[in-house]
Design a protein around this motif. Structure first.
Motif, PDB file in Angstrom:
ATOM      1  N   ARG A 219     -54.653  53.120  -4.417  1.00 17.76           N
ATOM      2  CA  ARG A 219     -54.996  54.358  -5.120  1.00 17.76           C
ATOM      3  C   ARG A 219     -53.760  55.020  -5.703  1.00 17.76           C
ATOM      4  O   ARG A 219     -53.744  55.401  -6.850  1.00 17.76           O
ATOM      5  CB  ARG A 219     -55.704  55.312  -4.173  1.00 17.76           C
TER       6      ARG A 219
ATOM      7  N   GLU B 166     -51.296  54.415  -0.669  1.00 14.91           N
ATOM      8  CA  GLU B 166     -52.581  54.806  -0.104  1.00 14.91           C
ATOM      9  C   GLU B 166     -53.601  53.781  -0.587  1.00 14.91           C
ATOM     10  O   GLU B 166     -53.893  53.695  -1.773  1.00 14.91           O
ATOM     11  CB  GLU B 166     -52.964  56.202  -0.567  1.00 14.91           C
TER      12      GLU B 166
ATOM     13  N   GLN C 181     -57.380  51.635  -0.366  1.00 14.80           N
ATOM     14  CA  GLN C 181     -58.795  51.885  -0.119  1.00 14.80           C
ATOM     15  C   GLN C 181     -59.532  50.558  -0.101  1.00 14.80           C
ATOM     16  O   GLN C 181     -59.332  49.716  -0.975  1.00 14.80           O
ATOM     17  CB  GLN C 181     -59.391  52.796  -1.185  1.00 14.80           C
TER      18      GLN C 181
ATOM     19  N   TRP D 146     -66.583  52.716   2.617  1.00 11.54           N
ATOM     20  CA  TRP D 146     -65.209  52.675   2.139  1.00 11.54           C
ATOM     21  C   TRP D 146     -64.309  53.308   3.189  1.00 11.54           C
ATOM     22  O   TRP D 146     -64.713  54.179   3.940  1.00 11.54           O
ATOM     23  CB  TRP D 146     -65.042  53.358   0.787  1.00 11.54           C
TER      24      TRP D 146
ATOM     25  N   SER E  62     -60.104  54.556   3.706  1.00  9.36           N
ATOM     26  CA  SER E  62     -58.774  54.784   3.149  1.00  9.36           C
ATOM     27  C   SER E  62     -57.742  54.635   4.258  1.00  9.36           C
ATOM     28  O   SER E  62     -57.981  55.047   5.387  1.00  9.36           O
ATOM     29  CB  SER E  62     -58.668  56.176   2.548  1.00  9.36           C
ATOM     30  N   TRP E  63     -56.593  54.052   3.922  1.00  9.48           N
ATOM     31  CA  TRP E  63     -55.523  53.843   4.875  1.00  9.48           C
ATOM     32  C   TRP E  63     -54.207  53.715   4.129  1.00  9.48           C
ATOM     33  O   TRP E  63     -54.192  53.562   2.918  1.00  9.48           O
ATOM     34  CB  TRP E  63     -55.790  52.622   5.744  1.00  9.48           C
ATOM     35  N   LYS E  64     -53.106  53.826   4.838  1.00 11.40           N
ATOM     36  CA  LYS E  64     -51.780  53.744   4.232  1.00 11.40           C
ATOM     37  C   LYS E  64     -51.123  52.426   4.624  1.00 11.40           C
ATOM     38  O   LYS E  64     -51.357  51.902   5.707  1.00 11.40           O
ATOM     39  CB  LYS E  64     -50.902  54.901   4.680  1.00 11.40           C
TER      40      LYS E  64
END
Length: 68
Positions: A15, A35, A37, A49, A51-53
């Motif tokens: 992202r 970041e 997804q 979905w 989201s993670w880093k």
């Protein structure tokens, strides 16, 4: 006889990202913290979905470390 076939796919995309100090351990190029997804679709309809880093290499694209 009825045969049902469902299409399920999963895509991971970046992202946004910004540079981080350090190098890739595989190709020795720069790294970025991003970041990420993950999108899971069932019959073309997104139903999950996450989201993670992660720390990603800018050259080879490998994920060096993930923070879930």
């Amino acid at each position: 006889m009825v045969c049902l076939c469902f299409l399920v796919d999963q895509k991971t995309f970046m992202r946004r990202s910004k540079p981080v100090a350090g190098m890739c351990s595989r190709c020795r190029h720069g790294a970025r913290v991003a970041e990420m997804q993950t999108l899971t679709r069932f019959c073309y309809i997104p139903f999950y979905w996450k989201s993670w880093k992660a720390i990603v290499c800018t050259f080879c694209g490998s994920i060096l470390k993930s923070y879930r």
